[in-house]
Design an enzyme around this catalytic site. Structure first.
Site, mmCIF file in Angstrom:
data_model
loop_
_atom_site.group_PDB
_atom_site.id
_atom_site.type_symbol
_atom_site.label_atom_id
_atom_site.label_comp_id
_atom_site.label_asym_id
_atom_site.label_seq_id
_atom_site.Cartn_x
_atom_site.Cartn_y
_atom_site.Cartn_z
ATOM 1 N N PRO A 114 -7.163 33.336 -33.349
ATOM 2 C CA PRO A 114 -7.008 32.340 -34.874
ATOM 3 C C PRO A 114 -6.867 32.607 -35.952
ATOM 4 O O PRO A 114 -6.912 33.852 -36.834
ATOM 5 C CB PRO A 114 -8.983 31.947 -34.715
ATOM 6 C CG PRO A 114 -9.715 33.037 -34.401
ATOM 7 C CD PRO A 114 -8.585 33.323 -33.208
ATOM 8 N N GLY A 118 -9.794 36.509 -39.918
ATOM 9 C CA GLY A 118 -10.574 38.336 -39.817
ATOM 10 C C GLY A 118 -10.098 38.825 -38.375
ATOM 11 O O GLY A 118 -10.743 39.913 -38.828
ATOM 12 N N LEU A 119 -9.617 38.513 -38.068
ATOM 13 C CA LEU A 119 -9.067 39.088 -36.815
ATOM 14 C C LEU A 119 -7.702 39.514 -36.367
ATOM 15 O O LEU A 119 -7.468 39.783 -35.136
ATOM 16 C CB LEU A 119 -9.476 37.940 -35.006
ATOM 17 C CG LEU A 119 -11.449 37.326 -35.207
ATOM 18 C CD1 LEU A 119 -11.044 36.276 -34.213
ATOM 19 C CD2 LEU A 119 -11.718 38.488 -35.329
ATOM 20 N N GLY A 120 -7.226 39.532 -37.194
ATOM 21 C CA GLY A 120 -5.882 40.390 -37.233
ATOM 22 C C GLY A 120 -4.812 39.149 -36.747
ATOM 23 O O GLY A 120 -4.023 40.259 -35.755
ATOM 24 N N SER A 121 -4.614 38.047 -37.020
ATOM 25 C CA SER A 121 -3.792 37.545 -35.848
ATOM 26 C C SER A 121 -2.765 37.862 -36.932
ATOM 27 O O SER A 121 -1.571 37.896 -36.137
ATOM 28 C CB SER A 121 -3.985 36.155 -36.289
ATOM 29 O OG SER A 121 -3.126 35.484 -37.443
ATOM 30 N N ALA A 123 -0.546 41.040 -38.099
ATOM 31 C CA ALA A 123 -0.772 42.078 -37.208
ATOM 32 C C ALA A 123 -0.241 42.342 -35.868
ATOM 33 O O ALA A 123 0.841 42.761 -35.424
ATOM 34 C CB ALA A 123 -2.003 43.176 -37.459
ATOM 35 N N ASP A 165 -5.002 47.252 -40.232
ATOM 36 C CA ASP A 165 -4.873 46.150 -38.777
ATOM 37 C C ASP A 165 -3.435 46.432 -37.921
ATOM 38 O O ASP A 165 -3.493 46.483 -36.278
ATOM 39 C CB ASP A 165 -4.632 44.911 -39.868
ATOM 40 C CG ASP A 165 -5.619 44.290 -40.106
ATOM 41 O OD1 ASP A 165 -6.799 44.829 -39.985
ATOM 42 O OD2 ASP A 165 -5.452 42.966 -40.672
HETATM 43 O O1 PMV Z 1 -9.002 39.928 -42.762
HETATM 44 P P1 PMV Z 1 -8.317 40.718 -41.707
HETATM 45 O O2 PMV Z 1 -8.023 40.447 -40.138
HETATM 46 O O3 PMV Z 1 -6.377 40.572 -42.176
HETATM 47 O O4 PMV Z 1 -8.623 42.121 -42.545
HETATM 48 C C1 PMV Z 1 -8.495 42.513 -43.522
HETATM 49 C C2 PMV Z 1 -9.075 43.869 -43.271
HETATM 50 C C3 PMV Z 1 -9.138 44.233 -45.382
HETATM 51 O O5 PMV Z 1 -9.589 45.204 -45.423
HETATM 52 C C4 PMV Z 1 -9.652 42.963 -46.120
HETATM 53 C C5 PMV Z 1 -7.933 43.938 -46.073
HETATM 54 C C6 PMV Z 1 -6.770 45.136 -45.755
HETATM 55 O O6 PMV Z 1 -5.703 45.554 -45.521
HETATM 56 O O7 PMV Z 1 -7.230 46.476 -45.234
#
Ligand code: PMV
Length: 331
Positions: A114, A118-121, A123, A165
């Site tokens: 999704p 916050g699941l790194g989509s 990257a 990520d």
């Molecule tokens: O929201 P995500 O899955 O892209 O994770 C971000 C993690 C952070 O620490 C907030 C940002 C980062 O670049 O480390």
């Protein structure tokens, strides 16, 4: 005509998000239940089979078709802004491999991760594209370089990315990550069970990372103190994981969530999911990733997973994934 395919997993951050942007360590693990996949094929003239059919062969960046049906995007590289994450990923590969005349090809992307949750989509999509395209061009890039190029794309997604990520997604292993240090792959003598619940609110990471930066600029010593405390939690968590006591991570997760709330990166929905996890018997729970929406995670005993998942659903979780950290990594 051969198709060059690469895929990359999603990821969850177990400890240390946001603090990791300021030099503190964090722990992340791949989430292989959701993936991004890229397929690169040569475009061929009408009348032949395989690949994409084109009547008259275009040249330059017009020769490269970017096809991402999940986000209703189908265009040529020439028509995609250079700062679009997909063009950036493709152009970085051309640059790294000194490609001056791009071959006529189609880069097709599909992801089950999704977006903005916050699941790194971001990257995972970058890593899949970079790997598939460099293989198509005859020079599959080494993982270190894949990760470094994906980091460049992360700048578009996060503003000031930490690099966690792209690292966890490229190496597809649990990592202890600290900026400026070599990536450390975690040893996992004992497996543990995590539920990943989507709050259903999408929240672009760059916005939240930008807000935290403004807070840090206004109160550097207050924020640094919070980041240091979070970094200490990551170090303690590493010790518990590597000594085979992952079930003791719970209190550290609740504490990490409370600290993230104080940094104003939680949301009422995330807080109520963490509370629902606690009440229904999870060992620990916290938001995961950028926050203000997106994912939360709960550490559970295997026998409690169904009950906690039901409680999360009841509290409004949009989608729940159960994952085992450790065992899956050894497959
Ligand atoms: O929201 P995500 O899955 O892209 O994770 C971000 C993690 C952070 O620490 C907030 C940002 C980062 O670049 O480390």
């Amino acid at each position: 005509m051969p198709a060059y395919t690469a895929s990359a997993p999603g990821k969850i951050i177990l400890f240390g998000e946001h603090a990791v942007v300021y030099g503190q360590p964090a722990i992340a693990v791949p989430l292989s239940q959701v993936r991004a996949r890229a397929v690169v094929t040569a475009n061929i003239p009408t009348g032949q089979t395989g690949g994409e059919r084109l009547a008259s062969p275009p040249t330059g960046l017009s020769a490269v078709i970017v096809d991402a049906p999940d986000i209703s995007l189908r265009t040529t590289l020439a028509d995609l802004p250079a700062q679009h994450p997909l063009s950036r990923a493709v152009l970085l590969v051309f640059e790294a491999l000194h490609v001056v005349k791009p071959p006529s090809c189609t880069v097709r992307i599909h992801s089950t991760i999704p977006l903005a949750s916050g699941l790194g989509s971001g990257a995972a999509v970058s890593v899949a594209v970079i790997r598939a395209l460099s293989a198509f061009l005859g020079h599959p890039l080494p993982l270190e370089q894949v990760s470094a190029l994906a980091f460049e794309v992360e700048v578009i997604h996060h503003g000031t990315p930490s690099g966690i990520d792209n690292s966890v997604v490229t190496f597809n292993k649990p990592v202890f990550y600290q900026q400026g240090q070599p990536i450390e792959i975690l040893k996992l003598p004992a497996a543990f069970h995590i539920l990943v619940a989507d709050s259903g609110q999408s929240s672009p990471t760059a916005v939240v990372v930008g807000d935290v930066r403004r807070g840090w600029q206004a109160d550097p010593s207050g924020y640094e103190a919070q980041f240091t405390t979070i970094g200490d939690l990551s170090r303690q968590a590493r010790q518990l994981i590597e000594s085979g006591s992952p079930d003791s991570l719970g209190p550290l997760m609740f504490r990490n969530h409370a600290l993230l709330s104080q940094l104003d990166v939680s949301s009422p929905q995330l807080d109520s999911l963490v509370e629902a996890a606690r009440i229904s018997g999870a060992l620990g729970a916290k938001l995961s990733g950028g926050g203000r929406g997106g994912a939360m995670i709960a550490l559970v005993q295997e026998q409690d997973a169904a009950r906690v998942a039901a409680a999360l659903q009841e509290a409004g979780a949009a989608h729940i994934i159960q994952t085992t950290v450790g065992r899956a990594g050894k497959r």
